[in-house]
Design a protein around this motif. Structure first.
Motif, PDB file in Angstrom:
ATOM      1  N   LYS A 116       0.838  -1.199   0.000  1.00 13.66           N
ATOM      2  CA  LYS A 116       0.000   0.000   0.000  1.00 13.66           C
ATOM      3  C   LYS A 116       0.874   1.251   0.000  1.00 13.66           C
ATOM      4  N   TRP A 117       1.999   1.171   0.682  1.00  7.45           N
ATOM      5  CA  TRP A 117       2.866   2.358   0.792  1.00  7.45           C
ATOM      6  C   TRP A 117       3.497   2.713  -0.543  1.00  7.45           C
ATOM      7  N   ALA A 118       3.776   1.706  -1.390  1.00 14.81           N
ATOM      8  CA  ALA A 118       4.319   1.996  -2.718  1.00 14.81           C
ATOM      9  C   ALA A 118       3.293   2.740  -3.556  1.00 14.81           C
ATOM     10  N   THR A 153      -6.591  11.117 -13.457  1.00 13.01           N
ATOM     11  CA  THR A 153      -5.961  10.092 -12.624  1.00 13.01           C
ATOM     12  C   THR A 153      -6.928   9.203 -11.854  1.00 13.01           C
ATOM     13  N   LEU A 154      -8.073   9.726 -11.462  1.00 15.22           N
ATOM     14  CA  LEU A 154      -8.964   8.938 -10.607  1.00 15.22           C
ATOM     15  C   LEU A 154      -9.519   7.674 -11.269  1.00 15.22           C
ATOM     16  N   PRO A 155      -9.766   7.660 -12.602  1.00 17.01           N
ATOM     17  CA  PRO A 155     -10.227   6.393 -13.188  1.00 17.01           C
ATOM     18  C   PRO A 155      -9.214   5.254 -13.034  1.00 17.01           C
ATOM     19  N   ILE A 156      -7.936   5.584 -12.898  1.00 15.20           N
ATOM     20  CA  ILE A 156      -6.925   4.549 -12.683  1.00 15.20           C
ATOM     21  C   ILE A 156      -6.715   4.318 -11.188  1.00 15.20           C
ATOM     22  N   LEU A 157      -6.708   5.409 -10.427  1.00 19.52           N
ATOM     23  CA  LEU A 157      -6.371   5.325  -9.004  1.00 19.52           C
ATOM     24  C   LEU A 157      -7.435   4.600  -8.177  1.00 19.52           C
ATOM     25  N   ILE A 158      -8.709   4.837  -8.438  1.00 15.38           N
ATOM     26  CA  ILE A 158      -9.766   4.259  -7.601  1.00 15.38           C
ATOM     27  C   ILE A 158      -9.765   2.721  -7.662  1.00 15.38           C
ATOM     28  N   PRO A 159      -9.676   2.100  -8.867  1.00 15.18           N
ATOM     29  CA  PRO A 159      -9.617   0.626  -8.858  1.00 15.18           C
ATOM     30  C   PRO A 159      -8.372   0.082  -8.145  1.00 15.18           C
ATOM     31  N   VAL A 160      -7.252   0.791  -8.247  1.00 10.91           N
ATOM     32  CA  VAL A 160      -6.035   0.350  -7.564  1.00 10.91           C
ATOM     33  C   VAL A 160      -6.247   0.387  -6.059  1.00 10.91           C
ATOM     34  N   CYS A 161      -6.808   1.473  -5.565  1.00 12.47           N
ATOM     35  CA  CYS A 161      -7.035   1.608  -4.120  1.00 12.47           C
ATOM     36  C   CYS A 161      -8.052   0.597  -3.615  1.00 12.47           C
ATOM     37  N   ARG A 162      -9.071   0.335  -4.416  1.00 14.76           N
ATOM     38  CA  ARG A 162     -10.063  -0.678  -4.011  1.00 14.76           C
ATOM     39  C   ARG A 162      -9.417  -2.055  -3.935  1.00 14.76           C
ATOM     40  N   ALA A 163      -8.575  -2.373  -4.926  1.00 12.69           N
ATOM     41  CA  ALA A 163      -7.934  -3.685  -4.951  1.00 12.69           C
ATOM     42  C   ALA A 163      -7.012  -3.881  -3.753  1.00 12.69           C
ATOM     43  N   LEU A 164      -6.401  -2.792  -3.279  1.00  9.30           N
ATOM     44  CA  LEU A 164      -5.493  -2.893  -2.138  1.00  9.30           C
ATOM     45  C   LEU A 164      -6.216  -2.719  -0.796  1.00  9.30           C
ATOM     46  N   LEU A 219      -7.603   0.073   0.362  1.00  6.33           N
ATOM     47  CA  LEU A 219      -7.388   1.397   0.961  1.00  6.33           C
ATOM     48  C   LEU A 219      -8.723   2.110   1.131  1.00  6.33           C
ATOM     49  N   ASP A 220      -8.842   2.896   2.192  1.00  7.32           N
ATOM     50  CA  ASP A 220     -10.071   3.652   2.462  1.00  7.32           C
ATOM     51  C   ASP A 220     -10.171   4.796   1.459  1.00  7.32           C
ATOM     52  N   LEU A 221     -11.216   4.775   0.625  1.00 15.35           N
ATOM     53  CA  LEU A 221     -11.349   5.777  -0.429  1.00 15.35           C
ATOM     54  C   LEU A 221     -11.602   7.180   0.117  1.00 15.35           C
ATOM     55  N   LEU A 222     -12.203   7.293   1.287  1.00 16.16           N
ATOM     56  CA  LEU A 222     -12.410   8.605   1.882  1.00 16.16           C
ATOM     57  C   LEU A 222     -11.066   9.272   2.185  1.00 16.16           C
ATOM     58  N   TRP A 223     -10.160   8.529   2.802  1.00 17.97           N
ATOM     59  CA  TRP A 223      -8.849   9.106   3.125  1.00 17.97           C
ATOM     60  C   TRP A 223      -8.005   9.322   1.875  1.00 17.97           C
ATOM     61  N   ILE A 224      -8.178   8.476   0.887  1.00 18.17           N
ATOM     62  CA  ILE A 224      -7.480   8.692  -0.387  1.00 18.17           C
ATOM     63  C   ILE A 224      -7.975   9.996  -1.014  1.00 18.17           C
TER      64      ILE A 224
END
Length: 195
Positions: free
Chosen positions: A117-119, A144-155, A157-162
């Protein structure tokens, strides 16, 4: 204390009230906008329109409105809105392209395979700071968000804090040279004496 000594002048209550007559529009406008939101009369987006109407009414009361000023404000608003719509249209096309090509799913799978997650967060910081230096915030987020949101969901990560982190990073990027959009905004507020 030497650079900013205490004020030794004293003002009577009548003088204070008289001086407040010059600044009454600001608290009235702020209270009108905040009051519209908290009373439930307007959403935050509608409250922007309430603020605009309030500013126009105050300017009219103070005799600061002319037909030329209204025409210029409408022209500037239309120009800014058209530019923003071009960015939004391009971002929508880019998002559709990404969805059809499968890039978000591929990137999300690659980052999930790394398991760090840190990477992902470190890469986010770098990307948002660099893009924030060159593009406007809405354009950066739409790209960027169309790429970032699926990555964060897969890992996981809390989307609110992202979201909070993304907003902070974009704003920091907006202050950073070589472009530094916020620096230009501040210069227009301060005036021509600041280079």
């Amino acid at each position: 204390p030497d650079l900013a000594p205490r004020i030794t002048m004293r003002f009577s209550m009548g003088e204070r009230v008289r001086l407040l007559s010059d600044v009454w529009p600001l608290p009235v406008l702020v209270l009108g906008v905040i009051g519209a939101i908290y009373s439930g009369a307007a959403t935050s987006t509608e409250a922007a329109a309430v603020g605009t109407a309030g500013a126009l009414a105050i300017a009219t009361c103070r005799g600061a409105v002319s037909l030329k000023a209204v025409r210029e404000s409408f022209t500037d608003t239309a120009s800014s809105t058209a530019a923003l719509f071009f960015v939004v249209a391009g971002a929508v096309l880019f998002t559709r392209f990404l969805a059809l090509s499968g890039v978000p799913a591929f990137v999300a799978a690659e980052f999930a395979a790394m398991g760090s997650k840190w990477a992902v967060i470190a890469a986010m910081v770098v990307v948002y700071l660099v893009l924030g230096m060159l593009l406007d915030p809405i354009g950066v987020m739409l790209l960027t968000l169309p790429i970032l949101i699926p990555v964060c969901r897969a890992l996981g990560l809390d989307l609110l804090w992202i979201g909070v982190l993304v907003v902070k990073l974009v704003e920091i990027g907006m202050l950073t040279p070589p472009v530094g959009f916020h620096c230009f905004v501040l210069k227009t507020v301060v005036g021509p004496e600041v280079p």
